[in-house]
Structures are given as C-alpha cells and as structure tokens.
Design a protein around this motif. Structure first.
Motif, PDB file in Angstrom:
ATOM      1  N   THR A 243       0.836  -1.202   0.000  1.00  0.00           N
ATOM      2  CA  THR A 243       0.000   0.000   0.000  1.00  0.00           C
ATOM      3  C   THR A 243       0.873   1.257   0.000  1.00  0.00           C
ATOM      4  O   THR A 243       0.617   2.218  -0.731  1.00  0.00           O
ATOM      5  CB  THR A 243      -0.916   0.000   1.222  1.00  0.00           C
ATOM      6  OG1 THR A 243      -1.733  -1.177   1.211  1.00  0.00           O
ATOM      7  CG2 THR A 243      -1.813   1.227   1.229  1.00  0.00           C
ATOM      8  N   LYS A 244       1.894   1.242   0.823  1.00  0.00           N
ATOM      9  CA  LYS A 244       2.792   2.392   0.916  1.00  0.00           C
ATOM     10  C   LYS A 244       3.473   2.665  -0.424  1.00  0.00           C
ATOM     11  O   LYS A 244       3.687   3.818  -0.798  1.00  0.00           O
ATOM     12  CB  LYS A 244       3.833   2.127   2.003  1.00  0.00           C
ATOM     13  CG  LYS A 244       4.807   3.265   2.228  1.00  0.00           C
ATOM     14  CD  LYS A 244       5.682   2.994   3.438  1.00  0.00           C
ATOM     15  CE  LYS A 244       6.546   1.759   3.249  1.00  0.00           C
ATOM     16  NZ  LYS A 244       7.494   1.567   4.369  1.00  0.00           N
TER      17      LYS A 244
ATOM     18  N   TYR B  77      -7.489   5.833  -1.450  1.00  0.00           N
ATOM     19  CA  TYR B  77      -6.866   4.880  -2.355  1.00  0.00           C
ATOM     20  C   TYR B  77      -7.421   3.466  -2.134  1.00  0.00           C
ATOM     21  O   TYR B  77      -7.403   2.950  -1.027  1.00  0.00           O
ATOM     22  CB  TYR B  77      -5.346   4.911  -2.133  1.00  0.00           C
ATOM     23  CG  TYR B  77      -4.549   3.881  -2.892  1.00  0.00           C
ATOM     24  CD1 TYR B  77      -4.606   3.789  -4.282  1.00  0.00           C
ATOM     25  CD2 TYR B  77      -3.705   3.006  -2.214  1.00  0.00           C
ATOM     26  CE1 TYR B  77      -3.866   2.854  -4.967  1.00  0.00           C
ATOM     27  CE2 TYR B  77      -2.949   2.067  -2.894  1.00  0.00           C
ATOM     28  CZ  TYR B  77      -3.033   1.998  -4.272  1.00  0.00           C
ATOM     29  OH  TYR B  77      -2.284   1.062  -4.951  1.00  0.00           O
ATOM     30  N   MET B  78      -7.957   2.868  -3.208  1.00  0.00           N
ATOM     31  CA  MET B  78      -8.472   1.491  -3.204  1.00  0.00           C
ATOM     32  C   MET B  78      -9.637   1.299  -2.229  1.00  0.00           C
ATOM     33  O   MET B  78      -9.804   0.235  -1.637  1.00  0.00           O
ATOM     34  CB  MET B  78      -7.350   0.481  -2.898  1.00  0.00           C
ATOM     35  CG  MET B  78      -6.248   0.442  -3.944  1.00  0.00           C
ATOM     36  SD  MET B  78      -5.022  -0.860  -3.662  1.00  0.00           S
ATOM     37  CE  MET B  78      -5.984  -2.331  -4.024  1.00  0.00           C
TER      38      MET B  78
ATOM     39  N   TRP C  89      -3.034   2.362   6.224  1.00  0.00           N
ATOM     40  CA  TRP C  89      -2.154   2.919   5.191  1.00  0.00           C
ATOM     41  C   TRP C  89      -2.966   3.425   3.998  1.00  0.00           C
ATOM     42  O   TRP C  89      -2.587   4.402   3.361  1.00  0.00           O
ATOM     43  CB  TRP C  89      -1.145   1.863   4.733  1.00  0.00           C
ATOM     44  CG  TRP C  89      -0.022   1.658   5.696  1.00  0.00           C
ATOM     45  CD1 TRP C  89       0.083   0.709   6.657  1.00  0.00           C
ATOM     46  CD2 TRP C  89       1.153   2.466   5.803  1.00  0.00           C
ATOM     47  NE1 TRP C  89       1.251   0.841   7.355  1.00  0.00           N
ATOM     48  CE2 TRP C  89       1.946   1.930   6.845  1.00  0.00           C
ATOM     49  CE3 TRP C  89       1.630   3.586   5.121  1.00  0.00           C
ATOM     50  CZ2 TRP C  89       3.169   2.462   7.216  1.00  0.00           C
ATOM     51  CZ3 TRP C  89       2.867   4.122   5.491  1.00  0.00           C
ATOM     52  CH2 TRP C  89       3.612   3.582   6.519  1.00  0.00           C
ATOM     53  N   LEU C  90      -4.078   2.771   3.716  1.00  0.00           N
ATOM     54  CA  LEU C  90      -4.885   3.182   2.562  1.00  0.00           C
ATOM     55  C   LEU C  90      -5.492   4.569   2.759  1.00  0.00           C
ATOM     56  O   LEU C  90      -5.691   5.314   1.789  1.00  0.00           O
ATOM     57  CB  LEU C  90      -6.009   2.163   2.321  1.00  0.00           C
ATOM     58  CG  LEU C  90      -5.601   0.776   1.813  1.00  0.00           C
ATOM     59  CD1 LEU C  90      -6.822  -0.136   1.741  1.00  0.00           C
ATOM     60  CD2 LEU C  90      -4.932   0.861   0.448  1.00  0.00           C
ATOM     61  N   VAL C  91      -5.808   4.926   4.006  1.00  0.00           N
ATOM     62  CA  VAL C  91      -6.495   6.195   4.253  1.00  0.00           C
ATOM     63  C   VAL C  91      -5.528   7.352   4.483  1.00  0.00           C
ATOM     64  O   VAL C  91      -5.949   8.442   4.908  1.00  0.00           O
ATOM     65  CB  VAL C  91      -7.438   6.059   5.470  1.00  0.00           C
ATOM     66  CG1 VAL C  91      -8.479   4.980   5.222  1.00  0.00           C
ATOM     67  CG2 VAL C  91      -6.649   5.757   6.752  1.00  0.00           C
TER      68      VAL C  91
ATOM     69  N   PHE D 141      -5.807  -7.755  10.792  1.00  0.00           N
ATOM     70  CA  PHE D 141      -4.715  -7.594   9.834  1.00  0.00           C
ATOM     71  C   PHE D 141      -5.149  -6.739   8.644  1.00  0.00           C
ATOM     72  O   PHE D 141      -4.354  -5.964   8.100  1.00  0.00           O
ATOM     73  CB  PHE D 141      -4.226  -8.958   9.365  1.00  0.00           C
ATOM     74  CG  PHE D 141      -3.513  -9.745  10.433  1.00  0.00           C
ATOM     75  CD1 PHE D 141      -2.456  -9.186  11.126  1.00  0.00           C
ATOM     76  CD2 PHE D 141      -3.901 -11.041  10.752  1.00  0.00           C
ATOM     77  CE1 PHE D 141      -1.788  -9.905  12.112  1.00  0.00           C
ATOM     78  CE2 PHE D 141      -3.245 -11.758  11.736  1.00  0.00           C
ATOM     79  CZ  PHE D 141      -2.184 -11.186  12.424  1.00  0.00           C
ATOM     80  N   MET D 142      -6.399  -6.895   8.216  1.00  0.00           N
ATOM     81  CA  MET D 142      -6.915  -6.023   7.149  1.00  0.00           C
ATOM     82  C   MET D 142      -6.957  -4.572   7.619  1.00  0.00           C
ATOM     83  O   MET D 142      -6.720  -3.635   6.841  1.00  0.00           O
ATOM     84  CB  MET D 142      -8.306  -6.489   6.722  1.00  0.00           C
ATOM     85  CG  MET D 142      -8.309  -7.813   5.977  1.00  0.00           C
ATOM     86  SD  MET D 142      -9.967  -8.509   5.752  1.00  0.00           S
ATOM     87  CE  MET D 142     -10.760  -7.215   4.819  1.00  0.00           C
TER      88      MET D 142
END
Length: 530
Positions: A367-368, A431-432, A419-421, A412-413
């Motif tokens: 993600t990063k 993102y995603m 990281w996505l936010v 874990f999700m």
C-alpha cells in the motif's frame, strides 16, 4: 619387475616354489572375494551399473595368471619356479588396482561429480534438445493444419513426451543417488546430491537452443527440469521417515531463492518453479503434522515479495515485460495464502496466524508503495483465510486469547486500511476504497461501508448497511458471455468459493458483465488499410 627378473636368473627359487604357487592363488582368490564383498556391503551399490574394461582385465588376470606357472611346468619345468615368482608382482598390482577401481566406482561423491560435470550436462542438453526438436516439428505440423481442425487454445501448448534420454540419463542418476542417501540416512551425500540437482536445474533453465523460433524447445527443456525436480522432491517426501531430509530440502530451496540471480528475477520461470516447489514441500510438512513448521518457507516467500516490490515500484523501466512483473509479483501473496489454507485444513492454527501476519506486513508495504495488484492479492488471501477459519470454527491458537481467527483476519486487514487512508479526500474517498469495502463485505458477509474516524481503531470504521432493519447480505453477481450468469452469496459462511476482487464498493450496484466475443478479421482490416 625388471629387477625381480634379473635378480632371479642366478637364484635358486626351487625351495620356495610351493610357497610362490600358494601365495599367487591366495592373492587372486582374496582379491576377487574382497572386491565382491566390498560391492555387497556398499550402501551405494545401485550406482555400480557395469564392470569396466579395466576391471575385466584385472579379473581375468587374477583368474588366469596363477595357473600360468602350472602350464609352464608341463612345457619348461626348469623355469617353473622363476615364472611363478615373475607372476607375483603382476597379481599384486592387479589386486590393488581392482580394489581401487571398485572403491572409486562405488564412491557416491565421485558419482555425483561425474554425473553433473559441465561436459556431461552440455552433452546431455545437446542430445535432449535434438529429440525435443523432432517432437516440436511434429506438433507444429499439426498446428499448421488448424484450418482443417478445431483446436482449443490449450492444445497450442507444447509438452514433450521425452523426459530423458538413454543410456545413463543424468536425472535418473541423480534420482538414484538422492534416494539412496535418504534410505541410508547419509545427510552429507544428500546435501551434495541436492546441490548437484540445483546446478542441473539452473543449466536447464538457462539453456538456449541455437535455432530460429526455438522458444518451444527451450520451453520443453524447462518442462523436463520442472517435472523431474518435482518427482525427486515427491520421492524424498515419500521416503523420509524422520523429516530431517524434508526440512533440509525446503531450507536449501529457500537458500536457492535468496541467490542474487534468482532473488532479483522473482517472476522468472526458474524462480516461480522453485517457489512453487518450496510451497508444495511446506504443505506436505503441514499435512504430515511435522514437529518443525515450514516457517522458513513462509519467511522466504514473504522476503522475495517485499524486496522486489520495493525495487519494482522505485525503478524506472521502459521494458513492458518488466512492467508486467509488477502485476505478476502478486503470485507470492497467493503462495502465502496456499500455506495458510493448508495449515487451517490440517489443524495448525498457529501457522495460519503467521501466514495472515505475513500477508498483513506485505499488504502494508504494498500500500505504501502503491503496488495495487499485490494489495488486491493480499485482501483476497486474508479474506479467504478468515472465511475458511470461520467455517472450520477455528479459534485463536493462543490459550490466552478468545478472539476467533476470522476476527484476527479483520485486524490484519485493518493494519492495511490505516495505510490506505493516508491520502483520504474531503469526500471520504481514499486509495483502493472500493477494494477495501468489498473485502470487508466478503469477510463479514454483509455489505460494509468504510468511514474513517480519528482516534479510533479500524474496526469502528466499518458500517454494516441495513434495509428495513435487517443487514444487507453481500452477494456478488456475474453475467457470462453466452447468456449464463452466477452469484456468490457471502452471507453463507460455508461458501468458500474464491473469486477475484474487482474493487466494487458497497455504494455501487455494479456487476461483472462479459460480452460475447467480437470477431476480429485482421487480414481484411490490413487489406483495407493498404
């Protein structure tokens, strides 16, 4: 020998003639017997396939020379004793040479070295490629008549029927020696033979046939290496009773994946072949409930993915094939999922947890680095492991934890979600987002929205949608190209169907739709342009 002949000319050997006859026959009999017993007692007598010309010469000499003085006694009795003396050093030399040859031919180390020498491998590949070329020509002649036949797509692939050559096939030799090392619990020879096999694999995968349109021949060579290596691995799995050789085999394959030329080409045929074999061995270890968990395989697969995702996303390449590797690298996430599924099916919840943990770390880093396809693969994998754990009613492996495994999967999700936010927009989009919402909807079985909130855990960001006071079950639909359709109801926890994550968010009413194939007449289009 010359000194013995000249020294015995004036000597009286008559007094020791009976002794000479006795010692000659003794040397001959004991030499042959010791050679026979050495062969019978050897742990590697299976590699001794035939008696060489030199050994036949020694055996014949040992059988006939003791009788030669007796024959001479009937012809020239006055030289009977001297001839018996002259024969003695020849018999001694033949017996020593025979013992040395037998020891050498029964040496596993020498056998391995001779089997995989550079000249032996090069000659083998040359002969093998010629045989494969003839098969390719037959296959191509069939494809050239595709106007007469209806040939499915998979029939265009070429698979050689030849898996070796005669006589003295290298793969057969290495299979024999590694099987014998396992049967004899000979760990040093096992390691040496395994290193030789990996050397052989490298040569097969790097082979390039010097001819036009030789890609099918090269592919046939790789196919043989892949099948023969898997057969050797399967044989070790079957014969190893204590697990030490299986552990060594998996460790050596992992070390092989860490070699520079393999590590930095993770999507090459060689790397994927070794990785899939490592995963297969790990699954066999889990199925056998081995005391040693295949944690090294898990860590190696994770490391290969992490290192290369970082390199790929930070490198600038105009090579389109290298660009595809950014997509194909996600295969390593699916490898980890396969290990986790095997662990759950075999009651090893601890290793399954470690697999989800590795996927979480991989997803965060992906993600990063904006490695989209890897994040998709990670979400798919964690969701599948979570749903399987719920269906099997498997809790946490730790005796001090009551949280079920599927909730750990959501944890874990959530790490990935944080990281996505990072680049969330004022309207709540990030993102995603669609992929994350679809993943949460699948694991919970109901439609979920993600609404990030400050100073709270991702668990509280998830909003389960309701209609008429009831939670909306998450059902995905697909329409096929020939009018047929299907659906997957994720509210049914026994539904373990794996399906690609398309990134359809919960606020969307989209469905996957495949249109009928569109005819493409390239020849007519080219003629119009000209």
């Amino acid at each position: 020998m010359t000194l013995l002949v000249f020294g015995s000319v004036s000597a009286d050997v008559g007094k020791i003639t009976p002794w000479l006859l006795g010692i000659n026959f003794t040397i001959a009999i004991f030499s042959i017997n010791f050679t026979f017993f050495g062969y019978q007692l050897s742990k590697y007598k299976a590699i001794y396939s035939e008696i060489t010309t030199r050994q036949w010469f020694n055996v014949i000499a040992l059988l006939t020379l003791p009788l030669f003085p007796l024959i001479c006694f009937l012809i020239i009795p006055e030289h009977f004793g001297k001839i018996a003396l002259w024969v003695l050093p020849i018999l001694i030399f033949s017996s020593i040479d025979n013992a040395v040859l037998t020891t050498r031919y029964l040496s596993a180390k020498k056998f391995i070295g001779d089997s995989v020498s550079e000249n032996a491998i090069s000659l083998y590949l040359e002969q093998l490629s010629i045989e494969i070329k003839s098969e390719v020509e037959v296959h191509q002649s069939y494809l050239n008549n595709r106007g007469k036949y209806q040939i499915p797509i998979h029939a265009y692939d070429f698979e050689p029927s030849t898996l070796g050559i005669e006589p003295n096939d290298i793969w057969d030799s290495m299979t024999i020696i590694i099987n014998l090392s396992v049967e004899n619990n000979d760990y040093p020879i096992f390691r040496q033979s395994l290193n030789a096999i990996l050397k052989l694999v490298i040569r097969f995968y790097s082979f390039k046939f010097k001819d036009e349109n030789s890609y099918k021949i090269d592919a046939g060579i790789k196919y043989i290496a892949r099948k023969r290596l898997r057969s050797i691995i399967a044989s070790v799995v079957e014969k190893d009773q204590n697990g030490i050789f299986l552990q060594s085999l998996s460790s050596d394959l992992c070390d092989f994946l860490m070699k520079y030329e393999v590590l930095h080409k993770p999507c090459s045929d060689l790397a994927r072949s070794i990785a899939s074999d490592s995963v297969w061995i790990a699954k066999k270890m889990l199925e056998s409930h081995s005391v040693i968990e295949p944690i090294k395989v898990l860590n190696t697969i994770h490391r290969v993915a992490e290192v290369n995702i970082y390199d790929m996303e930070n490198a600038v390449s105009k090579n389109h094939l290298e660009q595809l590797d950014k997509y194909n690298i996600s295969a390593y996430a699916y490898d980890i999922k396969a290990l986790g599924v095997s662990a759950l099916n075999n009651g090893n919840s601890h290793f399954a947890y470690r697999c989800m943990e590795s996927l979480s770390y991989l997803g965060c880093n992906s993600t990063k680095l904006k490695s989209t396809q890897t994040v998709v693969a990670v979400f798919e994998s964690i969701v599948q492991l979570g749903r399987l754990a719920r269906n099997l009613k498997i809790g946490c492996f730790w005796s001090r934890c009551l949280i079920p495994a599927e909730s750990h999967a959501e944890e874990f999700m959530g790490h990935i979600l944080t990281w996505l936010v990072q680049d969330i927009k004022p309207d709540g989009n990030f993102y995603m987002k669609g992929y994350a919402e679809q993943a949460y909807s699948r694991i919970r079985g109901v439609k979920c929205l993600i609404k990030p909130k400050s100073n709270s855990n991702p668990c509280f960001w998830i909003e389960e949608l309701e209609k008429d006071g009831k939670k909306i079950p998450h059902i995905e639909y697909e329409s096929g190209m020939y009018g047929y359709g299907g659906s997957s109801d994720y509210s049914d926890y026994s539904n373990l169907k794996e399906y690609v994550l398309h990134g359809i968010g919960s606020e969307s009413t989209s469905m996957i739709f495949h249109s009928t194939p569109i005819p493409l007449d390239i020849e007519s289009e080219d003629s119009e342009e000209s």
